[in-house]
Design an enzyme around this catalytic site. Sequence first.
Site, PDB file in Angstrom:
ATOM      1  N   LYS A  22       3.435  -2.435 -36.440  1.00 15.89           N
ATOM      2  CA  LYS A  22       4.110  -1.371 -37.221  1.00 15.89           C
ATOM      3  C   LYS A  22       4.972  -1.991 -38.314  1.00 15.89           C
ATOM      4  O   LYS A  22       4.917  -1.570 -39.474  1.00 15.89           O
ATOM      5  CB  LYS A  22       4.983  -0.549 -36.281  1.00 15.89           C
ATOM      6  N   ASN A  23       5.724  -3.026 -37.971  1.00 18.29           N
ATOM      7  CA  ASN A  23       6.688  -3.602 -38.922  1.00 18.29           C
ATOM      8  C   ASN A  23       6.037  -4.487 -39.975  1.00 18.29           C
ATOM      9  O   ASN A  23       6.724  -4.975 -40.879  1.00 18.29           O
ATOM     10  CB  ASN A  23       7.798  -4.352 -38.180  1.00 18.29           C
ATOM     11  N   CYS A 117      21.690   4.319 -36.823  1.00 19.06           N
ATOM     12  CA  CYS A 117      20.793   4.821 -35.783  1.00 19.06           C
ATOM     13  C   CYS A 117      21.407   4.416 -34.447  1.00 19.06           C
ATOM     14  O   CYS A 117      22.495   3.853 -34.390  1.00 19.06           O
ATOM     15  CB  CYS A 117      19.395   4.236 -35.958  1.00 19.06           C
ATOM     16  N   ARG A 122      23.664  -0.322 -39.350  1.00 18.59           N
ATOM     17  CA  ARG A 122      22.516  -0.739 -40.165  1.00 18.59           C
ATOM     18  C   ARG A 122      22.724  -0.499 -41.665  1.00 18.59           C
ATOM     19  O   ARG A 122      21.980   0.234 -42.320  1.00 18.59           O
ATOM     20  CB  ARG A 122      21.255  -0.059 -39.648  1.00 18.59           C
ATOM     21  N   ASP A 305      13.903  -7.259 -30.776  1.00 13.31           N
ATOM     22  CA  ASP A 305      13.025  -6.149 -30.361  1.00 13.31           C
ATOM     23  C   ASP A 305      12.391  -6.376 -28.999  1.00 13.31           C
ATOM     24  O   ASP A 305      11.692  -5.493 -28.501  1.00 13.31           O
ATOM     25  CB  ASP A 305      11.933  -5.931 -31.415  1.00 13.31           C
ATOM     26  N   ARG A 397       6.694   6.269 -31.883  1.00 21.27           N
ATOM     27  CA  ARG A 397       6.927   5.762 -33.236  1.00 21.27           C
ATOM     28  C   ARG A 397       6.319   4.371 -33.406  1.00 21.27           C
ATOM     29  O   ARG A 397       5.967   3.981 -34.506  1.00 21.27           O
ATOM     30  CB  ARG A 397       8.429   5.668 -33.507  1.00 21.27           C
TER      31      ARG A 397
HETATM   32  C1  EPZ Z   1      13.755  -4.818 -39.093  1.00 24.45           C
HETATM   33  O1  EPZ Z   1      14.805  -3.895 -39.297  1.00 24.45           O
HETATM   34  C2  EPZ Z   1      12.811  -4.154 -38.091  1.00 24.45           C
HETATM   35  N1  EPZ Z   1      12.293  -2.915 -38.667  1.00 24.45           N
HETATM   36  C3  EPZ Z   1      13.568  -3.873 -36.796  1.00 24.45           C
HETATM   37  O2  EPZ Z   1      12.644  -3.328 -35.866  1.00 24.45           O
HETATM   38  C4  EPZ Z   1      14.094  -5.187 -36.239  1.00 24.45           C
HETATM   39  O3  EPZ Z   1      14.828  -4.940 -35.076  1.00 24.45           O
HETATM   40  C5  EPZ Z   1      14.989  -5.854 -37.298  1.00 24.45           C
HETATM   41  O4  EPZ Z   1      14.246  -6.034 -38.525  1.00 24.45           O
HETATM   42  C6  EPZ Z   1      15.513  -7.204 -36.848  1.00 24.45           C
HETATM   43  O5  EPZ Z   1      14.453  -8.050 -36.584  1.00 24.45           O
HETATM   44  C7  EPZ Z   1      11.298  -2.993 -39.579  1.00 24.45           C
HETATM   45  O6  EPZ Z   1      10.839  -4.060 -39.960  1.00 24.45           O
HETATM   46  C8  EPZ Z   1      10.784  -1.680 -40.105  1.00 24.45           C
HETATM   47  P1  EPZ Z   1      17.664  -6.285 -40.639  1.00 24.45           P
HETATM   48  P2  EPZ Z   1      15.850  -4.141 -40.514  1.00 24.45           P
HETATM   49  O7  EPZ Z   1      17.916  -5.808 -42.034  1.00 24.45           O
HETATM   50  O8  EPZ Z   1      15.170  -4.832 -41.637  1.00 24.45           O
HETATM   51  C9  EPZ Z   1      22.400  -6.264 -40.726  1.00 24.45           C
HETATM   52  C10 EPZ Z   1      11.881  -1.808 -34.283  1.00 24.45           C
HETATM   53  O9  EPZ Z   1      12.244  -1.604 -33.142  1.00 24.45           O
HETATM   54  N2  EPZ Z   1      22.259  -5.918 -42.160  1.00 24.45           N
HETATM   55  O10 EPZ Z   1      16.928  -7.561 -40.443  1.00 24.45           O
HETATM   56  O11 EPZ Z   1      16.530  -2.853 -40.781  1.00 24.45           O
HETATM   57  C11 EPZ Z   1      21.867  -5.166 -39.807  1.00 24.45           C
HETATM   58  O12 EPZ Z   1      22.843  -4.181 -39.587  1.00 24.45           O
HETATM   59  C12 EPZ Z   1      12.897  -1.999 -35.377  1.00 24.45           C
HETATM   60  O13 EPZ Z   1      10.690  -1.924 -34.647  1.00 24.45           O
HETATM   61  C13 EPZ Z   1      23.412  -5.799 -42.939  1.00 24.45           C
HETATM   62  O14 EPZ Z   1      24.516  -5.947 -42.438  1.00 24.45           O
HETATM   63  O15 EPZ Z   1      16.881  -5.148 -39.845  1.00 24.45           O
HETATM   64  C14 EPZ Z   1      21.528  -5.941 -38.560  1.00 24.45           C
HETATM   65  O16 EPZ Z   1      22.711  -6.146 -37.822  1.00 24.45           O
HETATM   66  C15 EPZ Z   1      14.287  -1.782 -34.855  1.00 24.45           C
HETATM   67  N3  EPZ Z   1      23.271  -5.484 -44.251  1.00 24.45           N
HETATM   68  C16 EPZ Z   1      21.049  -7.301 -39.102  1.00 24.45           C
HETATM   69  O17 EPZ Z   1      21.584  -7.398 -40.434  1.00 24.45           O
HETATM   70  C17 EPZ Z   1      22.037  -5.293 -44.835  1.00 24.45           C
HETATM   71  O18 EPZ Z   1      21.984  -5.010 -46.052  1.00 24.45           O
HETATM   72  C18 EPZ Z   1      19.524  -7.437 -39.180  1.00 24.45           C
HETATM   73  O19 EPZ Z   1      19.050  -6.287 -39.854  1.00 24.45           O
HETATM   74  C19 EPZ Z   1      20.880  -5.431 -44.023  1.00 24.45           C
HETATM   75  C20 EPZ Z   1      21.015  -5.750 -42.696  1.00 24.45           C
END
Ligand code: EPZ
Length: 417
Positions: A22-23, A117, A122, A305, A397
């Site tokens: 999915k990702n 969420c 996030r 994950d 999802r």
């Molecule tokens: C991706 O989410 C995945 N989703 C998530 O999978 C996965 O858990 C996550 O990466 C971490 O590996 C998709 O790829 C669609 P991040 P993403 O930006 O990109 C912080 C699932 O279950 N952050 O890497 O949204 C954030 O809050 C989902 O399939 C900031 O602070 O995650 C988090 O603590 C859940 N500022 C950390 O970084 C920003 O601008 C990592 O978030 C961006 C992120």
Amino acid sequence: MAKIKITGPCRLEGSVTINGAKNAALPCMAASLLTESSITLNNIPNVKDVDTLASLLNFIGAEINKKDNNTINIECKKIKNALAPYEMVKTMRASILALGPLVARNGYAKVSLPGGCAIGARPVEQHLKGLEKLGADITIEHGYIIAHANTLQGTEFTFDKITVTGTENIMMAATLAKGHTIIYNCAREPEIENLGQLLIKMGAKINGLGTDTIHIEGVNNLYSAQHSIIPDRIETGTYAIAALICNSKIKIKNCNPSHLIIPLKKLQEIGANIEFTNNEILIQSPEKLSSANIETNPYPNFPTDLQAQYMSLMTQAYGTSIIKENIFENRFMHVGELLRMGANINISGSIATVYGKTNLLGANVMATDLRASACLILAALAAKGETIIDRIYHLERGYVNLVEKLSSLGAVIQKIN
Ligand code: EPZ
């Protein structure tokens, strides 16, 4: 409201086939906005999030053709609405992936802030900082990101935090910027590399995929391409853990073990016998599972994950295990439900301590997010008696036919209304 009923404990046998990730599918679909030509994606998983993004892309102006359950053709000849409305974005945060491509292709985008969420706030400030560094003017108005850019200019940008979709958004935008872009402190997930390979097939000039520094030479246009989505490493890890929690041996087919080397090593550390080729894993549980600690961290480390699924497994391991969640600030929502099944877990901040082995008993439980749903199903497979899991829409999802796949492995599981 559909629920899942499981009667445990279950033993599993046979083989399971992994679907596309999915990702990986979501960013590749968003990349279609970068060109007026059509792109074809194979091995797309038939999950709700893919349908949600397809609806958003169609609203923006793309023509979507699902050739079969796993092949999708997307052609966005013209941007009709450079808008990702709140009603769509609130159901799937990954809609933010439309932002970078829209700004690069269209010079304007209005995308709803995704909001938080269950697992955390996030924020997306890194996405916005990257686009500003590329020359976009960004304002936030009434819950929307408004981005303007006549042309994006190549630049050097360093992420303050490692972000998967942030890296994907900036990489996509930079492919159409004027000049050279260097992005530092990139996430290195296989899904990002898969996206980069699609972009290169579309005519982008990218170097450094799979590393934390990506170089991009901007081009004027991108073109048609056909690309396959990589197997889902989180689905793979979920079934590997299912085999262990059911004290069983199964074969996992159509996977890519090289995308989860560290999690597989951890499962071997707790006693699993694992043999693998380049696209199959044969995993056998030991009689007694040992406990082992994990910390979640960006790829190639143990993925957040898989944290909830691993926690279920540690309730069945002999000994104490410490699980540190470093990525999201609220990703222990599944603990309360595991406690109701008889688990012995203590939480202190971002650390959960699991005392095993505990005999879990079936109960009525509620899923809170995609991966917590999988964790509860795994626990129910090991628990004695009947478990009813509510709010399983989270599951649909991101997992293809999980009930059918577990049932074909011998689990006593069914969907009920
Ligand atoms: C991706 O989410 C995945 N989703 C998530 O999978 C996965 O858990 C996550 O990466 C971490 O590996 C998709 O790829 C669609 P991040 P993403 O930006 O990109 C912080 C699932 O279950 N952050 O890497 O949204 C954030 O809050 C989902 O399939 C900031 O602070 O995650 C988090 O603590 C859940 N500022 C950390 O970084 C920003 O601008 C990592 O978030 C961006 C992120």
